[in-house]
Design an enzyme around this catalytic site. Structure first.
Site, short mmCIF file in Angstrom:
data_model
loop_
_atom_site.label_atom_id
_atom_site.label_comp_id
_atom_site.label_asym_id
_atom_site.label_seq_id
_atom_site.Cartn_x
_atom_site.Cartn_y
_atom_site.Cartn_z
N ARG A 1 0.89 -1.18 0.00
CA ARG A 1 0.00 0.00 0.00
C ARG A 1 0.91 1.21 0.00
O ARG A 1 1.69 1.40 0.93
CB ARG A 1 -0.92 0.00 1.23
CG ARG A 1 -1.65 1.33 1.40
CD ARG A 1 -2.75 1.31 2.43
NE ARG A 1 -3.93 0.59 1.95
CZ ARG A 1 -5.14 0.71 2.47
NH1 ARG A 1 -5.36 1.53 3.49
NH2 ARG A 1 -6.15 0.02 1.99
N HIS B 1 -7.40 0.64 -6.32
CA HIS B 1 -7.60 -0.18 -5.11
C HIS B 1 -8.33 -1.47 -5.53
O HIS B 1 -9.48 -1.69 -5.18
CB HIS B 1 -8.43 0.63 -4.10
CG HIS B 1 -8.44 0.06 -2.72
ND1 HIS B 1 -7.67 -1.03 -2.33
CD2 HIS B 1 -9.14 0.42 -1.61
CE1 HIS B 1 -7.90 -1.29 -1.06
NE2 HIS B 1 -8.78 -0.43 -0.60
N GLN C 1 -10.22 -3.99 -3.03
CA GLN C 1 -11.53 -3.53 -2.56
C GLN C 1 -12.63 -3.90 -3.56
O GLN C 1 -13.74 -4.27 -3.19
CB GLN C 1 -11.51 -2.02 -2.35
CG GLN C 1 -12.81 -1.46 -1.83
CD GLN C 1 -13.15 -1.92 -0.42
OE1 GLN C 1 -12.32 -1.80 0.48
NE2 GLN C 1 -14.35 -2.46 -0.21
N ASP D 1 -17.19 7.29 -2.03
CA ASP D 1 -15.97 7.21 -1.21
C ASP D 1 -15.71 8.62 -0.66
O ASP D 1 -16.34 9.59 -1.09
CB ASP D 1 -14.81 6.71 -2.10
CG ASP D 1 -13.52 6.44 -1.33
OD1 ASP D 1 -13.57 6.34 -0.08
OD2 ASP D 1 -12.46 6.31 -1.98
N CYS E 1 -16.44 1.74 0.47
CA CYS E 1 -15.25 0.96 0.85
C CYS E 1 -14.86 1.16 2.31
O CYS E 1 -14.19 0.31 2.88
CB CYS E 1 -14.09 1.27 -0.09
SG CYS E 1 -13.52 2.98 0.02
N ARG F 1 -13.69 -8.44 2.48
CA ARG F 1 -12.27 -8.24 2.20
C ARG F 1 -11.49 -9.50 2.58
O ARG F 1 -10.56 -9.90 1.89
CB ARG F 1 -11.74 -7.03 2.98
CG ARG F 1 -12.30 -5.68 2.56
CD ARG F 1 -11.89 -5.29 1.16
NE ARG F 1 -10.45 -5.24 0.99
CZ ARG F 1 -9.67 -4.21 1.35
NH1 ARG F 1 -10.21 -3.13 1.85
NH2 ARG F 1 -8.36 -4.26 1.15
#
Ligand code: CP
Ligand code: NVA
Length: 302
Positions: free
Chosen positions: A104, A131, A134, A219, A259, A287
Site C-alpha cells: 500500500r 484499489h 476492494q 468514497d 469501501c 475483504r
C-alpha cells in the site's frame, strides 16, 4: 509459468476474476462452518504499508493465518524502505524471503517497479490510482446480495479517485454499465475513460446518474495524502452526498456500498450506512474472503 501479480483488475482475465468472486463466497461459507482449510502452510506474506489501514491489514493478516501461513507487517517507520533504500533493491531482497508481497503506497509506479523486480506475486493493496482488492470485495458483496453484476448499472458518486478508477476497470472486466457523477475537475483517469468507451457515462448531477442504478457507491472526498485539500474539497463536493433520498431515485432493488472508512455528513448522510439498502458491513467483511481467494489463486496455482 511466470509469476502473476495483482496490481489492477486488468492483470487477471474476466474468467479468473469471476472465479475469484465465486471462490470468495465458497471460502466464506467454509469459514462460517468452522472448516479448517490450510493450503498455505509455511507460506509468508510481506505487507508493506506506507499509508494507514484497518480493513486491509487485518483481512490480509487474518486471511494468511486462516490459510495456514503467516504475515509480516512492514512499516516505513521501522524498515530501510523509510530510510531511502531503493524499491528495486527492497523487492529483490524481500522476494527471496517471503512468498508474496502486498504493498500500500502513494505512487502507483512504485508498486509497478516493486513487481518488476520481485520474483514472487505482488498485490496492490491501494495506491493513489487504484484499489483492486476492494473491488473484489465489492463485486462479491453485490453478487451475494443480488446475483451477478454483469449487465447491471452501477453509479459512482463523488471523487474520480483510486476507487473510481478501479470501478472503471471493474466495469470493463465484469461487464456492467457505469455512471460517474463527479464535479468538474475531479474526473477519473482520462485514459481509463477512453478505454471504457460508452460503457462509462459522466454526469454532473448525482440524481440523474443514479436513475435506474442497481448499485450506488461512493468514497471520501479527500483521500489519504490529500488531507490539506480537505476543506477546499468539501465545497467542491457539496451536493454529492449519498442519502436515502438519493437512493430512492435508483432502482427499487438497488444496494449501497462504501469501501470505508466513511465520513458521515460528507459523502454519506448520517443515516446512509444504516439504511436497509446498505450492505457496507458485509462488504467490509468480504475483504477477508475475497483476498483469501486471491492469495489461493496467486500462491496455489503455480
Ligand atoms: N477500505 C479499505 O481499504 O480500508 P482500510 O484503509 O482500513 O484498509
Ligand atoms: N480513496 C480512499 C480509499 C480508502 C480505502 C483513499 O485512498 O484514502
Amino acid at each position: 509459468m511466470s509469476v502473476r501479480h495483482f496490481l489492477t483488475l486488468t492483470d487477471l482475465s474476466q474468467d479468473e476474476l469471476r472465479h475469484l468472486i465465486d471462490r470468495a463466497s465458497e471460502l466464506k461459507a467454509m469459514h462460517r462452518k468452522g472448516e479448517v482449510y490450510q493450503p498455505l502452510q509455511g507460506r509468508v506474506l510481506g505487507m508493506i504499508f506506507e499509508k494507514s489501514s484497518t480493513r486491509t491489514r487485518v483481512s490480509f493478516e487474518a486471511g494468511m493465518v486462516q490459510l495456514g501461513g503467516g504475515a509480516i507487517f512492514l512499516s516505513p517507520r521501522d524498515t530501510q524502505l523509510g530510510r531511502g533504500e531503493p524499491i528495486e533493491d527492497s523487492a529483490r531482497v524481500l522476494s527471496q524471503m517471503v512468498d508474496a508481497v502486498m504493498i500500500r503506497t502513494f505512487e502507483h509506479d512504485k508498486a509497478v517497479t516493486f513487481a518488476k523486480y520481485s520474483n514472487v506475486p505482488v498485490i496492490n493493496a491501494l495506491t493513489d490510482d487504484y484499489h483492486p482488492c476492494q473491488l473484489l470485495a465489492d463485486m462479491q458483496a453485490y453478487q451475494e446480495a443480488r446475483g451477478s453484476v454483469t449487465g447491471k448499472t452501477v453509479t459512482w458518486v463523488g471523487d474520480g479517485n483510486n476507487m473510481c478508477n478501479s470501478y472503471i476497470n471493474a466495469a470493463i472486466q465484469y461487464d456492467f454499465k457505469l455512471n460517474i457523477a463527479c464535479p468538474e475537475g475531479f474526473e477519473p483517469m482520462q485514459a481509463l475513460l477512453d478505454k471504457a468507451g460508452d460503457r462509462v457515462t459522466l454526469y454532473r448531477d448525482p440524481a440523474e446518474a443514479v436513475e435506474k442504478a442497481h448499485l450506488v457507491t461512493t468514497d471520501v472526498w479527500a483521500s489519504m495524502g490529500q488531507e490539506e485539500e480537505a476543506q477546499a474539497r468539501e465545497s467542491a463536493f457539496a451536493g454529492f452526498q449519498v442519502s436515502p433520498a438519493l437512493m430512492d431515485k435508483a432502482d427499487p432493488e438497488a444496494v449501497f456500498l462504501h469501501c470505508l472508512p466513511a465520513h458521515r455528513g460528507e459523502e454519506v448522510s448520517i443515516d446512509m450506512l444504516d439504511d436497509p439498502r446498505s450492505v457496507v458491513w458485509e462488504q467490509a467483511g468480504n475483504r477477508l474472503h475475497a483476498q483469501k481467494a486471491l492469495l489461493e489463486f496467486l500462491l496455489c496455482s503455480e
